[in-house]
Scaffold this motif. Structure first.
Motif, PDB file in Angstrom:
ATOM      1  N   ASP A  14      63.177 -15.558  -3.016  1.00 35.14           N
ATOM      2  CA  ASP A  14      62.075 -14.902  -2.326  1.00 35.14           C
ATOM      3  C   ASP A  14      61.420 -13.817  -3.167  1.00 35.14           C
ATOM      4  O   ASP A  14      60.228 -13.559  -3.042  1.00 35.14           O
ATOM      5  N   ASN A  15      62.193 -13.150  -4.024  1.00 32.75           N
ATOM      6  CA  ASN A  15      61.654 -12.045  -4.812  1.00 32.75           C
ATOM      7  C   ASN A  15      61.114 -12.468  -6.173  1.00 32.75           C
ATOM      8  O   ASN A  15      60.266 -11.787  -6.736  1.00 32.75           O
ATOM      9  N   TRP A  16      61.593 -13.580  -6.696  1.00 31.19           N
ATOM     10  CA  TRP A  16      61.119 -14.075  -7.986  1.00 31.19           C
ATOM     11  C   TRP A  16      60.727 -15.544  -7.833  1.00 31.19           C
ATOM     12  O   TRP A  16      61.324 -16.437  -8.438  1.00 31.19           O
ATOM     13  N   ALA A  17      59.701 -15.760  -7.008  1.00 32.65           N
ATOM     14  CA  ALA A  17      59.320 -17.130  -6.635  1.00 32.65           C
ATOM     15  C   ALA A  17      58.935 -17.986  -7.832  1.00 32.65           C
ATOM     16  O   ALA A  17      59.146 -19.201  -7.826  1.00 32.65           O
ATOM     17  N   VAL A  18      58.380 -17.383  -8.883  1.00 29.29           N
ATOM     18  CA  VAL A  18      57.946 -18.161 -10.046  1.00 29.29           C
ATOM     19  C   VAL A  18      59.123 -18.890 -10.687  1.00 29.29           C
ATOM     20  O   VAL A  18      58.990 -20.010 -11.171  1.00 29.29           O
ATOM     21  N   TYR A  19      60.303 -18.260 -10.683  1.00 32.66           N
ATOM     22  CA  TYR A  19      61.474 -18.888 -11.274  1.00 32.66           C
ATOM     23  C   TYR A  19      61.943 -20.103 -10.478  1.00 32.66           C
ATOM     24  O   TYR A  19      62.671 -20.949 -10.991  1.00 32.66           O
ATOM     25  N   PHE A  20      61.542 -20.174  -9.205  1.00 33.14           N
ATOM     26  CA  PHE A  20      61.959 -21.270  -8.340  1.00 33.14           C
ATOM     27  C   PHE A  20      60.766 -22.160  -8.006  1.00 33.14           C
ATOM     28  O   PHE A  20      60.709 -22.757  -6.934  1.00 33.14           O
ATOM     29  N   SER A  21      59.820 -22.254  -8.895  1.00 32.70           N
ATOM     30  CA  SER A  21      58.613 -23.035  -8.635  1.00 32.70           C
ATOM     31  C   SER A  21      58.368 -24.053  -9.740  1.00 32.70           C
ATOM     32  O   SER A  21      58.941 -23.968 -10.826  1.00 32.70           O
ATOM     33  N   ARG A  22      57.496 -24.997  -9.457  1.00 34.42           N
ATOM     34  CA  ARG A  22      57.046 -25.967 -10.450  1.00 34.42           C
ATOM     35  C   ARG A  22      55.750 -25.434 -11.049  1.00 34.42           C
ATOM     36  O   ARG A  22      54.829 -25.051 -10.324  1.00 34.42           O
ATOM     37  N   LEU A  23      55.686 -25.389 -12.372  1.00 34.81           N
ATOM     38  CA  LEU A  23      54.528 -24.837 -13.057  1.00 34.81           C
ATOM     39  C   LEU A  23      53.674 -25.954 -13.651  1.00 34.81           C
ATOM     40  O   LEU A  23      54.194 -26.889 -14.256  1.00 34.81           O
ATOM     41  N   PHE A  24      52.360 -25.837 -13.481  1.00 31.73           N
ATOM     42  CA  PHE A  24      51.412 -26.807 -14.020  1.00 31.73           C
ATOM     43  C   PHE A  24      50.365 -26.076 -14.852  1.00 31.73           C
ATOM     44  O   PHE A  24      49.811 -25.058 -14.416  1.00 31.73           O
ATOM     45  N   SER A  25      50.103 -26.575 -16.038  1.00 32.35           N
ATOM     46  CA  SER A  25      49.034 -26.013 -16.867  1.00 32.35           C
ATOM     47  C   SER A  25      47.696 -26.413 -16.250  1.00 32.35           C
ATOM     48  O   SER A  25      47.436 -27.593 -16.025  1.00 32.35           O
ATOM     49  N   VAL A  26      46.861 -25.414 -15.973  1.00 29.70           N
ATOM     50  CA  VAL A  26      45.568 -25.675 -15.340  1.00 29.70           C
ATOM     51  C   VAL A  26      44.502 -24.788 -15.964  1.00 29.70           C
ATOM     52  O   VAL A  26      44.797 -23.853 -16.710  1.00 29.70           O
ATOM     53  N   SER A  27      43.266 -25.077 -15.629  1.00 31.61           N
ATOM     54  CA  SER A  27      42.140 -24.210 -15.963  1.00 31.61           C
ATOM     55  C   SER A  27      41.222 -24.172 -14.759  1.00 31.61           C
ATOM     56  O   SER A  27      41.257 -25.060 -13.904  1.00 31.61           O
ATOM     57  N   GLY A  28      40.403 -23.123 -14.689  1.00 24.31           N
ATOM     58  CA  GLY A  28      39.483 -22.995 -13.569  1.00 24.31           C
ATOM     59  C   GLY A  28      38.050 -23.145 -14.030  1.00 24.31           C
ATOM     60  O   GLY A  28      37.774 -23.604 -15.141  1.00 24.31           O
ATOM     61  N   ASP A  29      37.134 -22.762 -13.182  1.00 22.38           N
ATOM     62  CA  ASP A  29      35.731 -22.801 -13.542  1.00 22.38           C
ATOM     63  C   ASP A  29      35.421 -21.722 -14.579  1.00 22.38           C
ATOM     64  O   ASP A  29      36.269 -20.877 -14.892  1.00 22.38           O
ATOM     65  N   VAL A  30      34.209 -21.729 -15.092  1.00 19.82           N
ATOM     66  CA  VAL A  30      33.791 -20.761 -16.102  1.00 19.82           C
ATOM     67  C   VAL A  30      34.002 -19.343 -15.579  1.00 19.82           C
ATOM     68  O   VAL A  30      33.620 -19.019 -14.457  1.00 19.82           O
ATOM     69  N   GLY A  31      34.646 -18.514 -16.384  1.00 20.57           N
ATOM     70  CA  GLY A  31      34.906 -17.135 -15.983  1.00 20.57           C
ATOM     71  C   GLY A  31      36.270 -16.926 -15.370  1.00 20.57           C
ATOM     72  O   GLY A  31      36.702 -15.786 -15.160  1.00 20.57           O
ATOM     73  N   SER A  32      36.977 -18.024 -15.090  1.00 20.26           N
ATOM     74  CA  SER A  32      38.313 -17.910 -14.502  1.00 20.26           C
ATOM     75  C   SER A  32      39.358 -17.710 -15.598  1.00 20.26           C
ATOM     76  O   SER A  32      39.286 -18.326 -16.660  1.00 20.26           O
ATOM     77  N   ASN A  33      40.349 -16.849 -15.321  1.00 20.92           N
ATOM     78  CA  ASN A  33      41.413 -16.590 -16.294  1.00 20.92           C
ATOM     79  C   ASN A  33      42.681 -17.389 -16.018  1.00 20.92           C
ATOM     80  O   ASN A  33      43.670 -17.240 -16.736  1.00 20.92           O
ATOM     81  N   VAL A  34      42.678 -18.210 -14.965  1.00 19.31           N
ATOM     82  CA  VAL A  34      43.892 -18.912 -14.591  1.00 19.31           C
ATOM     83  C   VAL A  34      44.313 -19.891 -15.681  1.00 19.31           C
ATOM     84  O   VAL A  34      43.502 -20.609 -16.257  1.00 19.31           O
ATOM     85  N   GLU A  35      45.615 -19.894 -15.967  1.00 15.44           N
ATOM     86  CA  GLU A  35      46.186 -20.788 -16.968  1.00 15.44           C
ATOM     87  C   GLU A  35      47.284 -21.668 -16.377  1.00 15.44           C
ATOM     88  O   GLU A  35      47.553 -22.753 -16.886  1.00 15.44           O
ATOM     89  N   ILE A  36      47.929 -21.174 -15.308  1.00 17.35           N
ATOM     90  CA  ILE A  36      49.081 -21.875 -14.746  1.00 17.35           C
ATOM     91  C   ILE A  36      49.004 -21.864 -13.225  1.00 17.35           C
ATOM     92  O   ILE A  36      48.670 -20.844 -12.611  1.00 17.35           O
ATOM     93  N   LEU A  37      49.316 -22.999 -12.618  1.00 13.58           N
ATOM     94  CA  LEU A  37      49.448 -23.102 -11.171  1.00 13.58           C
ATOM     95  C   LEU A  37      50.931 -23.172 -10.843  1.00 13.58           C
ATOM     96  O   LEU A  37      51.639 -24.060 -11.327  1.00 13.58           O
ATOM     97  N   SER A  38      51.397 -22.242 -10.039  1.00 10.73           N
ATOM     98  CA  SER A  38      52.794 -22.206  -9.612  1.00 10.73           C
ATOM     99  C   SER A  38      52.875 -22.718  -8.178  1.00 10.73           C
ATOM    100  O   SER A  38      52.180 -22.218  -7.293  1.00 10.73           O
ATOM    101  N   VAL A  39      53.721 -23.716  -7.944  1.00  9.91           N
ATOM    102  CA  VAL A  39      53.888 -24.290  -6.608  1.00  9.91           C
ATOM    103  C   VAL A  39      55.349 -24.130  -6.190  1.00  9.91           C
ATOM    104  O   VAL A  39      56.248 -24.610  -6.874  1.00  9.91           O
TER     105      VAL A  39
END
Length: 234
Positions: A14-39
């Motif tokens: 619950d406190n470190w959800a990223v460690y218990f998630s599936r990570l996907f390399s992603v990009s967003g629209d122009v101007g977006s800084n997102v690099e990773i989607l954590s599920v």
């Protein structure tokens, strides 16, 4: 003790959800800084990998996070585009693993909605009739049992009020995740610690989570049922 071990794992998850998630390399629209989607079981997070100096030189910065109650729909547009319909916005992400990300998010949504007795207002519903329930777009309504309901109508409560409302004004959602609701409130509090002092409190040199914020866009829809009026106001 198995009970203690389970509590430790749950607390860490619950406190470190990223460690218990599936990570996907992603990009967003122009101007977006997102690099990773954590599920994860808690929802999704938009992340950016950050390199810095100090005891925690590499970490994931959380640009934005969404619990499953905020996700209304997820669709695959082509082979590499995920389109998420959220509570107050549309989110489009690009990834060569779009199909896998969409399937995982959809799996969590389906399972959480099965046991949920909550719906989200997809548009505002305002009426002077005291037997009907007023609500705004984005409100979460708890469904209540009522005998003799007319087809197309539902009965529920919100904010201590209860009443009937048309079913075409709402959409099923996962039950509210009170952990994420409280976590968001904490993130929204004024930050009194500097980035450097916050980093110095972390003991691990592995990638970790640092909360942040992101700008979001808004979508609007409208509908007008009989004997009342519906507003696209959010």
């Amino acid at each position: 003790d198995n009970g203690l071990k389970k509590r430790i794992v749950v607390a860490a998850r619950d406190n470190w959800a990223v460690y218990f998630s599936r990570l996907f390399s992603v990009s967003g629209d122009v101007g977006s800084n997102v690099e990773i989607l954590s599920v994860s079981h808690r929802g999704i997070k938009l992340l950016k990998f950050v390199k810095a100096v100090g005891m925690n030189p590499e970490h994931y910065k959380v640009l934005q996070s969404y619990s499953y109650v905020e996700i209304l729909d997820v669709e695959l547009q082509g082979e590499a585009v995920i389109e998420l319909t959220l509570k107050n916005e549309e989110l489009v992400l690009y990834s060569d693993k779009a199909k896998h990300a969409k399937a995982l998010i959809g799996l969590f949504l389906d399972e959480l909605r099965k046991g949920s007795n909550h719906v989200m207002a997809v548009r505002s519903y305002i009426t002077d009739d005291k037997s009907l329930l007023n609500f705004r777009k984005g409100d979460i309504i708890k469904l209540l049992q009522m005998d003799g309901l007319e087809p197309g109508w539902q009965f529920g409560s919100i904010g201590g009020r209860s009443g009937l409302f048309p079913g075409d004004q709402v959409q099923p959602v996962a039950a509210p995740d009170y952990y994420n609701v409280n976590a968001k409130r904490v993130e929204e509090r004024p930050r009194t610690m500097s980035t450097s002092s916050r980093s110095s409190t972390k003991k691990s040199a592995a990638p970790s989570e640092v909360s942040g914020s992101a700008d979001v866009s808004t979508t609007i829809s409208s509908h007008s049922p009989p004997n009342s009026y519906s507003s696209p106001e959010e």
